[in-house]
Scaffold this motif. Structure first.
Motif, PDB file in Angstrom:
ATOM      1  N   PRO A  81       6.045  14.888 -34.089  1.00 48.56           N
ATOM      2  CA  PRO A  81       4.933  15.617 -32.609  1.00 48.56           C
ATOM      3  C   PRO A  81       3.657  14.544 -32.644  1.00 48.56           C
ATOM      4  O   PRO A  81       3.433  14.807 -32.154  1.00 48.56           O
ATOM      5  N   GLU A  85       2.427  12.928 -29.882  1.00 44.30           N
ATOM      6  CA  GLU A  85       1.316  12.932 -29.379  1.00 44.30           C
ATOM      7  C   GLU A  85       0.056  11.473 -29.094  1.00 44.30           C
ATOM      8  O   GLU A  85      -0.043  11.630 -27.690  1.00 44.30           O
ATOM      9  N   GLN A  86       0.430  11.040 -29.729  1.00 47.75           N
ATOM     10  CA  GLN A  86      -0.283   9.561 -29.937  1.00 47.75           C
ATOM     11  C   GLN A  86       0.389   8.746 -28.164  1.00 47.75           C
ATOM     12  O   GLN A  86      -0.389   8.532 -27.562  1.00 47.75           O
ATOM     13  N   ARG A  89      -0.255  10.416 -24.569  1.00 50.73           N
ATOM     14  CA  ARG A  89      -1.652  10.204 -25.072  1.00 50.73           C
ATOM     15  C   ARG A  89      -2.088   8.810 -23.957  1.00 50.73           C
ATOM     16  O   ARG A  89      -2.922   8.377 -23.301  1.00 50.73           O
ATOM     17  N   TRP A 131       6.250  20.411 -31.719  1.00 47.89           N
ATOM     18  CA  TRP A 131       6.557  19.271 -30.939  1.00 47.89           C
ATOM     19  C   TRP A 131       5.988  19.685 -29.655  1.00 47.89           C
ATOM     20  O   TRP A 131       5.343  19.059 -28.904  1.00 47.89           O
ATOM     21  N   ASP A 133       3.637  21.487 -28.805  1.00 49.42           N
ATOM     22  CA  ASP A 133       1.945  21.755 -29.176  1.00 49.42           C
ATOM     23  C   ASP A 133       1.050  20.463 -28.760  1.00 49.42           C
ATOM     24  O   ASP A 133       0.730  20.108 -28.444  1.00 49.42           O
ATOM     25  N   ALA A 134       2.482  19.527 -29.795  1.00 49.84           N
ATOM     26  CA  ALA A 134       2.147  17.999 -29.755  1.00 49.84           C
ATOM     27  C   ALA A 134       1.778  16.848 -28.894  1.00 49.84           C
ATOM     28  O   ALA A 134       1.080  16.537 -28.044  1.00 49.84           O
ATOM     29  N   VAL A 135       2.787  17.892 -27.261  1.00 43.38           N
ATOM     30  CA  VAL A 135       3.165  17.220 -26.347  1.00 43.38           C
ATOM     31  C   VAL A 135       1.301  17.637 -25.645  1.00 43.38           C
ATOM     32  O   VAL A 135       0.958  16.874 -24.399  1.00 43.38           O
ATOM     33  N   ARG A 137      -1.445  18.310 -26.656  1.00 40.93           N
ATOM     34  CA  ARG A 137      -2.788  18.049 -27.103  1.00 40.93           C
ATOM     35  C   ARG A 137      -2.525  16.564 -26.995  1.00 40.93           C
ATOM     36  O   ARG A 137      -3.480  15.550 -26.403  1.00 40.93           O
ATOM     37  N   GLY A 138      -1.856  15.603 -26.168  1.00 36.19           N
ATOM     38  CA  GLY A 138      -1.023  14.097 -26.068  1.00 36.19           C
ATOM     39  C   GLY A 138      -2.025  14.309 -24.436  1.00 36.19           C
ATOM     40  O   GLY A 138      -2.598  13.135 -24.084  1.00 36.19           O
TER      41      GLY A 138
END
Length: 388
Positions: A81, A85-86, A89, A131, A133-135, A137-138
């Motif tokens: 994750p 996300e990084q 982004r 995972w 959720d991280a997408v 946020r990115g």
């Protein structure tokens, strides 16, 4: 931030001057409005272009560079994750700076590809939700087109004998896809499209119930032909039939009554005219993949293979029409290059003991690795030509 090697920048400029000068007779109109994002290429593509140029094969080198400098999807899967996300982004930020829209192919569903050539993905539903959720946020509030989980709906665990009698894994698959839709579609600039396989696979009547269970009502729409070879005409017709069937079912109709892609077209169109009155603006839209369909599907030699794997690194295919957000079809939002052209589909044995691909006489690279022989085929057999 994307970085182009100095030698590559010089090579690209030089080859472009020789082979990719603007043409007054280009086969396709220049887009007006938003553009699609061009990501960094597989580093092996740059290596191949340099080797070709050093060998004096300047036309082929220019073709490879033109191919990788065409807008195409950025694939994500298997990263943690924090990593995804990084990475996302960074992509959406780069695209925003270029006033372009990135296409994100998310490929981390548990049990993906029936644990075959592209096996991997999240361990379970909980991990997958983290995972996604991280997408989210990115991406944040920036623009993105998301082709969600190729094969997730067209190739369910129940389709490949990997489920139990209760259908536990298939039920989890629908939970996972719905979660991703509900997490990503509400983002300010994100449009989510769900998997339908391709026109040579599921009938309209087979895939529409899966789309409905996958949450297509809350998504922007669906996509077809990802990583496959069906023609633009076949893809657009399939998309129209699916969209029309979804509208018909939403109005209380029976999915079994919908025409499918193997009906005579005149009969299917007459049925649509009589039964589907929903305006295109209120129907589900679709996008298609034209990355490798320039020559259409491969027809294997009759009787030669027990399992021809016509989808797996077929020979002499070509790049298809360039990606665009201006399709001229009120139901088709975009024509995209979803599959990264030049990357292998995996080890294709076609029912033999291997290890060589009997159609090619070589051992094919692993799925996702650069395949120089196939990359050159895609360039040389491109329709329309990649260099003009």
């Amino acid at each position: 931030m994307r970085r182009t090697p100095t030698w590559l920048a010089a090579l690209t400029v030089g080859l472009a001057a020789l082979f990719v000068a603007p043409s007054a007779h280009a086969a396709e109109p220049v887009d007006r409005g938003p553009s699609l994002y061009v990501p960094d290429a597989n580093p092996a593509a740059y290596d191949q272009a340099l080797e070709l140029a050093r060998a004096g094969q300047f036309l082929d080198a220019a073709g490879v560079l033109a191919m990788v400098n065409t807008p195409q999807a950025v694939w994500f899967g298997d990263q943690s994750p924090a990593q995804v996300e990084q990475l996302i982004r960074g992509v959406v930020r780069d695209a925003d700076k270029e006033d372009a829209i990135p296409v994100l192919a998310l490929y981390d569903i548990p049990g993906r590809d029936c644990s075959n050539y592209s096996a991997g993905g999240a361990a379970d539903t909980t991990e997958y939700k983290e995972w996604i959720d991280a997408v989210a946020r990115g991406i944040g509030g920036r623009d993105a087109l998301v082709t969600l989980e190729p094969d997730a709906l067209a190739l369910l665990p129940s389709d490949c004998g990997q489920d139990d009698a209760q259908g536990t894994k298939t039920a989890a698959r629908y939970v996972e896809v719905n979660y991703a839709v509900d997490k990503l579609e509400p983002l300010a600039g994100t449009r989510v499209y769900l998997d339908t396989g391709h026109p040579g696979w599921h009938t309209v009547n087979s895939i529409v119930p899966r789309l409905i269970k996958g949450g297509v009502a809350r998504a922007s729409g669906f996509y077809t032909n990802a990583s496959n070879y069906n023609t633009d005409d076949a893809n657009s017709w399939y998309g129209k039939l699916i969209s029309s069937c979804l509208a018909y079912v939403d109005g209380g109709g029976d999915v079994a009554e919908c025409p499918h892609q193997w009906w005579p077209r005149a009969d299917a169109q007459a049925w649509l005219d009589a039964h589907v009155k929903t305006p295109p603006s209120r129907m589900k839209h679709f996008v298609t993949d034209s990355s490798r369909n320039g020559q259409g599907p491969w027809t294997p030699p009759a009787g030669k293979y027990t399992d021809a794997q016509d989808w797996c690194n077929p020979p002499n295919r070509g790049l298809g029409a360039r990606p665009t957000l201006r399709t001229g079809d009120p139901l088709q939002d975009a024509r995209l290059w979803i599959k990264t052209p030049g990357e292998s589909d995996g080890l294709c044995l076609r029912g033999t003991a291997g290890p060589e691909d009997p159609e090619r006489g070589t051992v094919d690279p692993d799925a996702g690795d650069w395949f120089p022989e196939q990359a050159l085929e895609l360039v040389r057999f491109a329709s329309p030509p990649i260099l003009r």
